[in-house]
Design a protein around this motif. Sequence first.
Motif, PDB file in Angstrom:
ATOM      1  N   ALA B  86       0.929  -1.302   0.070  1.00 45.40           N
ATOM      2  CA  ALA B  86       0.164   0.059  -0.058  1.00 45.40           C
ATOM      3  C   ALA B  86       1.057   1.441   0.072  1.00 45.40           C
ATOM      4  O   ALA B  86       0.469   2.186  -0.693  1.00 45.40           O
ATOM      5  N   PRO B  87       2.015   1.297   0.853  1.00 41.24           N
ATOM      6  CA  PRO B  87       2.607   2.489   0.686  1.00 41.24           C
ATOM      7  C   PRO B  87       3.211   3.057  -0.756  1.00 41.24           C
ATOM      8  O   PRO B  87       3.261   3.988  -1.245  1.00 41.24           O
ATOM      9  N   ALA B  88       3.879   1.923  -1.405  1.00 40.53           N
ATOM     10  CA  ALA B  88       4.301   2.205  -2.462  1.00 40.53           C
ATOM     11  C   ALA B  88       3.210   2.569  -3.816  1.00 40.53           C
ATOM     12  O   ALA B  88       3.475   3.473  -4.384  1.00 40.53           O
ATOM     13  N   ALA B  89       2.054   1.975  -3.543  1.00 45.86           N
ATOM     14  CA  ALA B  89       1.057   2.143  -4.169  1.00 45.86           C
ATOM     15  C   ALA B  89       0.585   3.715  -4.165  1.00 45.86           C
ATOM     16  O   ALA B  89       0.344   4.424  -5.124  1.00 45.86           O
ATOM     17  N   ALA B  90       0.450   3.992  -2.773  1.00 43.20           N
ATOM     18  CA  ALA B  90       0.196   5.529  -2.566  1.00 43.20           C
ATOM     19  C   ALA B  90       1.263   6.440  -3.086  1.00 43.20           C
ATOM     20  O   ALA B  90       0.745   7.593  -3.681  1.00 43.20           O
ATOM     21  N   GLY B  91       2.292   6.087  -2.821  1.00 39.59           N
ATOM     22  CA  GLY B  91       3.435   7.103  -3.318  1.00 39.59           C
ATOM     23  C   GLY B  91       3.567   7.223  -4.791  1.00 39.59           C
ATOM     24  O   GLY B  91       3.827   8.218  -5.302  1.00 39.59           O
ATOM     25  N   ALA B  92       3.322   6.029  -5.403  1.00 36.02           N
ATOM     26  CA  ALA B  92       3.037   6.208  -6.918  1.00 36.02           C
ATOM     27  C   ALA B  92       2.082   7.059  -7.338  1.00 36.02           C
ATOM     28  O   ALA B  92       2.321   7.737  -8.451  1.00 36.02           O
ATOM     29  N   VAL B  93       0.795   7.016  -6.656  1.00 35.80           N
ATOM     30  CA  VAL B  93       0.013   7.817  -7.297  1.00 35.80           C
ATOM     31  C   VAL B  93       0.300   9.416  -6.914  1.00 35.80           C
ATOM     32  O   VAL B  93      -0.016  10.231  -7.769  1.00 35.80           O
ATOM     33  N   VAL B  94       0.886   9.782  -5.941  1.00 39.12           N
ATOM     34  CA  VAL B  94       1.356  11.332  -5.559  1.00 39.12           C
ATOM     35  C   VAL B  94       2.349  11.653  -6.651  1.00 39.12           C
ATOM     36  O   VAL B  94       2.448  12.710  -7.263  1.00 39.12           O
ATOM     37  N   ILE B  95       3.537  10.545  -6.904  1.00 40.93           N
ATOM     38  CA  ILE B  95       4.517  11.028  -7.908  1.00 40.93           C
ATOM     39  C   ILE B  95       3.947  11.279  -9.272  1.00 40.93           C
ATOM     40  O   ILE B  95       4.085  11.985 -10.116  1.00 40.93           O
ATOM     41  N   SER B  96       2.932  10.221  -9.641  1.00 43.78           N
ATOM     42  CA  SER B  96       2.239  10.393 -10.855  1.00 43.78           C
ATOM     43  C   SER B  96       1.538  11.630 -11.145  1.00 43.78           C
ATOM     44  O   SER B  96       1.425  12.139 -12.186  1.00 43.78           O
ATOM     45  N   ALA B  97       1.020  12.038 -10.236  1.00 48.78           N
ATOM     46  CA  ALA B  97      -0.179  13.221  -9.967  1.00 48.78           C
ATOM     47  C   ALA B  97       0.967  14.417 -10.529  1.00 48.78           C
ATOM     48  O   ALA B  97       0.660  15.349 -11.178  1.00 48.78           O
ATOM     49  N   ILE B  98       2.087  14.468  -9.420  1.00 48.14           N
ATOM     50  CA  ILE B  98       3.091  15.277  -9.833  1.00 48.14           C
ATOM     51  C   ILE B  98       3.331  15.617 -11.497  1.00 48.14           C
ATOM     52  O   ILE B  98       3.683  16.723 -11.873  1.00 48.14           O
ATOM     53  N   LEU B  99       3.898  14.408 -11.726  1.00 48.72           N
ATOM     54  CA  LEU B  99       4.445  14.220 -13.257  1.00 48.72           C
ATOM     55  C   LEU B  99       3.457  14.835 -14.256  1.00 48.72           C
ATOM     56  O   LEU B  99       3.567  15.414 -15.166  1.00 48.72           O
ATOM     57  N   VAL B 100       2.138  14.287 -13.978  1.00 50.53           N
ATOM     58  CA  VAL B 100       0.964  14.689 -15.135  1.00 50.53           C
ATOM     59  C   VAL B 100       0.609  16.221 -15.024  1.00 50.53           C
ATOM     60  O   VAL B 100       0.410  16.902 -16.035  1.00 50.53           O
ATOM     61  N   GLY B 101       0.679  17.007 -13.600  1.00 52.20           N
ATOM     62  CA  GLY B 101       0.531  18.148 -13.525  1.00 52.20           C
ATOM     63  C   GLY B 101       1.710  18.937 -14.139  1.00 52.20           C
ATOM     64  O   GLY B 101       1.251  19.907 -14.905  1.00 52.20           O
ATOM     65  N   GLN B 102       2.693  18.460 -14.290  1.00 49.56           N
ATOM     66  CA  GLN B 102       3.836  19.292 -14.997  1.00 49.56           C
ATOM     67  C   GLN B 102       3.833  18.787 -16.475  1.00 49.56           C
ATOM     68  O   GLN B 102       4.083  19.849 -17.167  1.00 49.56           O
ATOM     69  N   ARG B 103       3.259  17.802 -16.669  1.00 52.66           N
ATOM     70  CA  ARG B 103       3.326  17.553 -18.229  1.00 52.66           C
ATOM     71  C   ARG B 103       2.205  18.334 -18.850  1.00 52.66           C
ATOM     72  O   ARG B 103       2.439  18.810 -19.890  1.00 52.66           O
ATOM     73  N   LEU B 104       1.039  18.571 -18.152  1.00 57.86           N
ATOM     74  CA  LEU B 104       0.071  19.303 -18.680  1.00 57.86           C
ATOM     75  C   LEU B 104       0.493  20.847 -18.986  1.00 57.86           C
ATOM     76  O   LEU B 104      -0.189  21.513 -19.882  1.00 57.86           O
ATOM     77  N   THR B 105       1.325  21.423 -18.173  1.00 58.98           N
ATOM     78  CA  THR B 105       1.764  22.847 -18.220  1.00 58.98           C
ATOM     79  C   THR B 105       3.408  22.821 -18.740  1.00 58.98           C
ATOM     80  O   THR B 105       3.825  23.764 -18.577  1.00 58.98           O
ATOM     81  N   TYR B 106       3.599  21.786 -19.502  1.00 58.83           N
ATOM     82  CA  TYR B 106       5.055  21.626 -19.694  1.00 58.83           C
ATOM     83  C   TYR B 106       5.436  22.762 -20.328  1.00 58.83           C
ATOM     84  O   TYR B 106       6.693  23.159 -20.026  1.00 58.83           O
ATOM     85  N   THR B 107       4.845  23.324 -21.307  1.00 61.09           N
ATOM     86  CA  THR B 107       5.235  24.531 -22.226  1.00 61.09           C
ATOM     87  C   THR B 107       4.617  25.735 -21.878  1.00 61.09           C
ATOM     88  O   THR B 107       4.875  27.133 -22.575  1.00 61.09           O
ATOM     89  N   ARG B 108       4.048  25.894 -20.658  1.00 62.82           N
ATOM     90  CA  ARG B 108       3.325  27.121 -20.345  1.00 62.82           C
ATOM     91  C   ARG B 108       4.175  28.235 -20.038  1.00 62.82           C
ATOM     92  O   ARG B 108       3.963  29.305 -20.287  1.00 62.82           O
ATOM     93  N   ALA B 109       5.313  27.722 -19.333  1.00 61.12           N
ATOM     94  CA  ALA B 109       6.378  28.816 -19.047  1.00 61.12           C
ATOM     95  C   ALA B 109       7.483  28.958 -20.123  1.00 61.12           C
ATOM     96  O   ALA B 109       8.757  29.082 -19.781  1.00 61.12           O
TER      97      ALA B 109
END
Lengths: 124, 311
Positions: B86-109
């Motif tokens: 469970a800790p690994a699964a939960a951690g994977a969700v947090v890191i994936s969310a950070i990655l996706v958030g960054q990917r969606l705004t990749y070229t905004r700046a």
Amino acid sequence: MTVALRLEPADPTPPYEQLRRQLAEAIESGQVAPGTRLPTVRQLAADLGVAAGTVMRAYAELEGGGLVVTRRGGGTSVSASPDTLSVAERQRRLAELVASLVAQARRLGAADDEIRRTVDRLLG
Amino acid sequence: MSSVLSPLTFVFFGLPLTVVTVLLIAAAVLAVRRSRAITFDEERYPGLAALRRATLRARYVGIAGSVIVFFVVATLGRFGQGLFIAPAAAGAVVISAILVGQRLTYTRARTEGIAGVERREVGDYLPARLVTIVAALLLLLVVVAAWTTLVATSDESGLARAFTHSCTAQLWNQTGHHEEVHVSTSTPFPGGYYTAGTAIGILAVLALAWVGLVATTRRPRNGADLELVRVDDALRRQTAEGIVTAFGLVVATTLAGLCYAAAVTVGAEACTTAYGLGSWALAAVAFVSLALSLRFAVIVLVPGDGSERAS
């Protein structure tokens, strides 16, 4: 301080040449010190929003001119000293400098003999 | 009825309560100290402002999602097997969310055609002290998990999740003195049945964290303006810190759970000094890991201003 690079879309000069020229000026003026590692091709292409091939070509031209060196796995960095310039490149750049000097001297109204004498005197 | 706590009551109830209170106060102090936002002229740098909003929003969505995923995964498998993944699964969700958030705004700046002569590397944005702590915890987890995997024995179902105690009793009878060896098996013990899934989970999150750090470093920069570089670097450090800490939280909580389970099982029949000492040592590691988990949780929840290389 980071040296800025700017590609002008209105400039008819190809982007790789704009990039090469700006990097060459930054290196020759000492703004980018010898030994400095240049951005990776992928990073610079992403920052500029150009194809990786554009940056690769600019780096290849700079390397041909002896301004940078590329090592496998070590990336591209500014050449340690002008000694690393090839003879042909040194002659090409010297010719560019002298041509610029001659053009400016002529604009001042100096005759060719006068320019030659001045250069000889300065050379001692 | 005495109004004063007896020593035994204090050890079993007062001490844990005191420790938990001290830890919560420390977490609150840390949260307040970290709650500084990255300040800059948002009108002058709208791209960076959008990027900051998007990455923080993605982080909080990830945290909320990770709580749900933790409880869902924890119920999977038999004999609490899911708890170790469970800790690994939960951690994977947090890191994936950070990655996706960054990917969606990749070229905004980014403004096409503008860049700086600078080489950005992952190491430039890593919080050095945090990385050292997380690496030490990971090493400890590997050592403890390797030990529990090696010494574990099979339970009645044939699963590697038991610990066998071997106790020697000194007996005297009419024929004289002799020794009797008593063998007993206790469960649950974090043997291969639990550690195999844990190892796969930790490796997967480690790989994901690395991908996240590389993506953070490679995100395009909008030129060489000093103020822009300062803010952009702070945002990158903040994101990198979030990724490293999320991974640290996975390692620390896994280590705490593993050591706690092992400590309880080994100490269930502490007939020799080795079992007693081993149980206490494992409990101490579990406690330290738990305290670090709390610290990491605060860092993940309160992103800070990214001004410190080490938190």
